[in-house]
Scaffold this motif. Structure first.
Motif, PDB file in Angstrom:
ATOM      1  N   ASP A 152      79.552  34.652  29.957  1.00  0.00           N
ATOM      2  CA  ASP A 152      79.361  34.476  28.103  1.00  0.00           C
ATOM      3  C   ASP A 152      80.258  33.029  28.147  1.00  0.00           C
ATOM      4  OD1 ASP A 152      81.503  37.378  27.801  1.00  0.00           O
ATOM      5  OD2 ASP A 152      81.783  35.485  29.040  1.00  0.00           O
ATOM      6  N   ASN A 153      80.669  32.272  29.182  1.00  0.00           N
ATOM      7  CA  ASN A 153      81.106  30.963  29.155  1.00  0.00           C
ATOM      8  C   ASN A 153      82.338  30.903  28.455  1.00  0.00           C
ATOM      9  OD1 ASN A 153      80.282  28.502  30.264  1.00  0.00           O
ATOM     10  ND2 ASN A 153      78.599  28.186  28.874  1.00  0.00           N
ATOM     11  N   PRO A 154      83.434  31.665  28.834  1.00  0.00           N
ATOM     12  CA  PRO A 154      84.629  31.693  28.141  1.00  0.00           C
ATOM     13  C   PRO A 154      85.423  30.158  28.482  1.00  0.00           C
ATOM     14  CG  PRO A 154      84.888  32.864  30.238  1.00  0.00           C
ATOM     15  CD  PRO A 154      83.305  32.711  30.253  1.00  0.00           C
ATOM     16  N   PRO A 155      86.350  29.995  27.487  1.00  0.00           N
ATOM     17  CA  PRO A 155      86.968  28.738  27.625  1.00  0.00           C
ATOM     18  C   PRO A 155      88.032  28.592  28.880  1.00  0.00           C
ATOM     19  CG  PRO A 155      87.972  29.965  26.063  1.00  0.00           C
ATOM     20  CD  PRO A 155      86.718  30.562  26.395  1.00  0.00           C
ATOM     21  N   CYS A 156      88.374  27.671  29.401  1.00  0.00           N
ATOM     22  CA  CYS A 156      89.282  27.480  30.608  1.00  0.00           C
ATOM     23  C   CYS A 156      90.819  27.559  29.797  1.00  0.00           C
ATOM     24  CB  CYS A 156      89.291  26.145  31.093  1.00  0.00           C
ATOM     25  SG  CYS A 156      90.515  25.728  32.161  1.00  0.00           S
ATOM     26  N   PRO A 157      91.377  28.492  30.538  1.00  0.00           N
ATOM     27  CA  PRO A 157      92.949  28.738  29.699  1.00  0.00           C
ATOM     28  C   PRO A 157      93.782  27.611  29.982  1.00  0.00           C
ATOM     29  CG  PRO A 157      92.259  30.356  31.591  1.00  0.00           C
ATOM     30  CD  PRO A 157      91.287  29.390  31.550  1.00  0.00           C
ATOM     31  N   ALA A 158      93.424  26.624  30.664  1.00  0.00           N
ATOM     32  CA  ALA A 158      94.164  25.338  30.993  1.00  0.00           C
ATOM     33  C   ALA A 158      94.044  24.281  29.856  1.00  0.00           C
ATOM     34  CB  ALA A 158      94.396  24.888  32.219  1.00  0.00           C
ATOM     35  N   CYS A 159      92.388  24.176  29.924  1.00  0.00           N
ATOM     36  CA  CYS A 159      92.062  22.915  29.142  1.00  0.00           C
ATOM     37  C   CYS A 159      91.220  23.525  27.830  1.00  0.00           C
ATOM     38  CB  CYS A 159      91.220  21.912  30.019  1.00  0.00           C
ATOM     39  SG  CYS A 159      89.606  22.339  30.463  1.00  0.00           S
ATOM     40  N   GLY A 160      90.701  24.541  27.889  1.00  0.00           N
ATOM     41  CA  GLY A 160      90.111  25.068  26.577  1.00  0.00           C
ATOM     42  C   GLY A 160      88.578  24.655  26.576  1.00  0.00           C
ATOM     43  N   MET A 161      88.256  23.723  27.669  1.00  0.00           N
ATOM     44  CA  MET A 161      86.859  23.732  27.783  1.00  0.00           C
ATOM     45  C   MET A 161      85.914  24.735  28.332  1.00  0.00           C
ATOM     46  SD  MET A 161      86.184  20.727  26.905  1.00  0.00           S
ATOM     47  CE  MET A 161      84.940  19.736  28.025  1.00  0.00           C
ATOM     48  N   ALA A 162      84.717  25.294  28.036  1.00  0.00           N
ATOM     49  CA  ALA A 162      83.796  26.092  28.490  1.00  0.00           C
ATOM     50  C   ALA A 162      83.060  25.663  29.819  1.00  0.00           C
ATOM     51  CB  ALA A 162      82.629  26.411  27.224  1.00  0.00           C
ATOM     52  N   ALA A 163      83.985  25.359  30.818  1.00  0.00           N
ATOM     53  CA  ALA A 163      83.439  24.572  31.906  1.00  0.00           C
ATOM     54  C   ALA A 163      83.935  25.502  33.268  1.00  0.00           C
ATOM     55  CB  ALA A 163      83.872  23.148  32.161  1.00  0.00           C
ATOM     56  N   LEU A 164      83.978  26.692  33.174  1.00  0.00           N
ATOM     57  CA  LEU A 164      84.416  27.713  34.241  1.00  0.00           C
ATOM     58  C   LEU A 164      83.180  27.939  34.935  1.00  0.00           C
ATOM     59  CD1 LEU A 164      86.957  30.015  32.534  1.00  0.00           C
ATOM     60  CD2 LEU A 164      87.348  27.896  33.945  1.00  0.00           C
ATOM     61  N   ARG A 165      83.320  27.598  36.574  1.00  0.00           N
ATOM     62  CA  ARG A 165      82.409  28.281  37.456  1.00  0.00           C
ATOM     63  C   ARG A 165      83.003  29.249  38.465  1.00  0.00           C
ATOM     64  NH1 ARG A 165      81.028  24.326  42.523  1.00  0.00           N
ATOM     65  NH2 ARG A 165      81.205  26.373  43.583  1.00  0.00           N
ATOM     66  N   PRO A 166      82.150  30.076  39.122  1.00  0.00           N
ATOM     67  CA  PRO A 166      82.729  30.871  40.153  1.00  0.00           C
ATOM     68  C   PRO A 166      83.518  30.187  41.210  1.00  0.00           C
ATOM     69  CG  PRO A 166      80.661  31.471  39.799  1.00  0.00           C
ATOM     70  CD  PRO A 166      80.885  30.147  39.199  1.00  0.00           C
ATOM     71  N   ASP A 167      84.838  30.448  41.740  1.00  0.00           N
ATOM     72  CA  ASP A 167      85.573  29.666  42.516  1.00  0.00           C
ATOM     73  C   ASP A 167      84.991  30.066  43.986  1.00  0.00           C
ATOM     74  OD1 ASP A 167      88.889  29.468  43.619  1.00  0.00           O
ATOM     75  OD2 ASP A 167      87.443  28.226  44.002  1.00  0.00           O
ATOM     76  N   ILE A 168      83.769  29.813  44.354  1.00  0.00           N
ATOM     77  CA  ILE A 168      82.989  30.038  45.475  1.00  0.00           C
ATOM     78  C   ILE A 168      82.363  29.000  46.181  1.00  0.00           C
ATOM     79  CG2 ILE A 168      80.964  31.363  46.344  1.00  0.00           C
ATOM     80  CD1 ILE A 168      82.749  33.274  44.988  1.00  0.00           C
ATOM     81  N   VAL A 169      82.457  28.952  47.593  1.00  0.00           N
ATOM     82  CA  VAL A 169      82.061  27.781  48.464  1.00  0.00           C
ATOM     83  C   VAL A 169      80.373  28.056  48.514  1.00  0.00           C
ATOM     84  CG1 VAL A 169      81.660  26.611  50.364  1.00  0.00           C
ATOM     85  CG2 VAL A 169      84.249  27.305  49.517  1.00  0.00           C
ATOM     86  N   TRP A 170      79.615  27.050  47.846  1.00  0.00           N
ATOM     87  CA  TRP A 170      77.957  27.444  47.924  1.00  0.00           C
ATOM     88  C   TRP A 170      77.538  26.551  49.182  1.00  0.00           C
ATOM     89  CZ3 TRP A 170      77.975  26.550  42.018  1.00  0.00           C
ATOM     90  CH2 TRP A 170      78.308  27.573  41.266  1.00  0.00           C
TER      91      TRP A 170
END
Ligand code: BV8
Length: 228
Positions: free
Chosen positions: A132-150
């Motif tokens: 559901d595209n939550p905001p980044c706790p640090a910068c507030g942008m809705a730009a979070l992705r899984p911290d996964i190496v694809w």
């Protein structure tokens, strides 16, 4: 237990299989008619972010519901008691090594319980859905992705891993098919560095012929027996 001083242990999905977490090759890497290689790529995320976020939201909730098994607990005991260098390099994105009590753990392919902001590059411990595209706790942008190496992305801490492998006296591979590089190449680097190499796996893997010894069986039996 041998008298080796420095040990590197590589783990894959097979060590978490008995904790109920699916491996990649058991279901032929298929998920909702998508091959993992197709879902776990930056291109797939660019093409269909909702599908990829849902894939990892499902994986994250499975991780949260899972418990460490006897193999994770045996490695954690070894980690606590081993006087020499020891590094558990895991390809897994679950936190079962840590929940079993291991501390010298390196997640070369990232972690399900971490989110990475594409706007400010911050990483955050994360247990909620990202769909559901939550905001980044640090910068507030809705730009979070899984911290996964694809696939196609550089695994984490490769220099540290290769330094440990080339210094190892013993390299042990547990629960991995040897299908994906660079992890599948670590056994060759260990052999070139004159380390002993041992594989503990349910079935023969793509790399079995490269190991000094391969023991076949479930990790929950093989790993405690080896650690003893
Ligand atoms: C890179 C996180 C370069 C995601 C994973 C074309 C284009 C781009 C790259 C490539 C390409 N061709 C080849 C490549 C390289 C590619 C690759 O190797 N592809 C394969 C398919 C050929 N590799 C990469 O892309 C890597 N990056 O090369 O970057 C680069 C260089 C410079 C700058 C930038 C980039 C990154 C790969 C990482 C992908 N992410 N995971 C997620 O989890 O969703 S990979 C994922 O699959 C795992 O992490 C693991 O690494 C891999 C294999 O999985 P396994 O853990 O081995 O599990 P599997 O199901 O396969 O096997 C389970 C085993 O357990 C079986 O053997 C079974 O017998 C055993 N088992 C089952 N039950 C038990 C058991 N054993 C014991 N007890 C049991 N109970």
């Amino acid at each position: 237990m041998t008298s080796s001083r420095n040990i590197v242990i590589l783990t894959g999905a097979g060590i978490s299989a008995e904790s109920g977490l699916a491996t990649f090759r058991a279901e032929d890497g298929l998920w909702e008619e998508h091959r993992v290689e197709d879902v776990a790529t930056p291109e797939a995320f660019a093409r269909d972010p909702v599908l990829v976020q849902r894939f990892y939201d499902m994986r994250r909730s499975a991780v949260l519901a899972a418990q460490p098994n006897a193999a994770h607990r045996a490695l954690a005991r070894l980690d606590r008691e081993w006087p020499g260098d020891l590094l558990i390099v895991t390809q897994n994105i679950d936190d079962l090594h840590e929940r079993a009590g291991a501390t010298r753990v390196l997640h070369m392919h990232g972690e399900a319980l971490s989110a990475w902001c594409m706007a400010c590059d911050a990483r955050h411990p994360w247990r909620e859905p990202l769909g559901d595209n939550p905001p980044c706790p640090a910068c507030g942008m809705a730009a979070l992705r899984p911290d996964i190496v694809w696939f196609g992305e550089m695994p984490y801490q490769m220099e540290r891993i290769l330094a440990a492998v080339t210094r190892a006296d013993l390299f042990v591979s547990i629960g991995t098919s040897g299908a994906v590089y660079p992890a599948a190449g670590f056994v060759q680097a260990a052999t070139e560095a004159r380390a002993g190499t041992l594989e503990l796996n349910l079935d023969r893997s793509l790399g079995s012929r490269l190991f000094d010894e391969t023991r076949l069986g479930p990790a929950s039996a093989l790993v405690p027996a080896w650690v003893e």
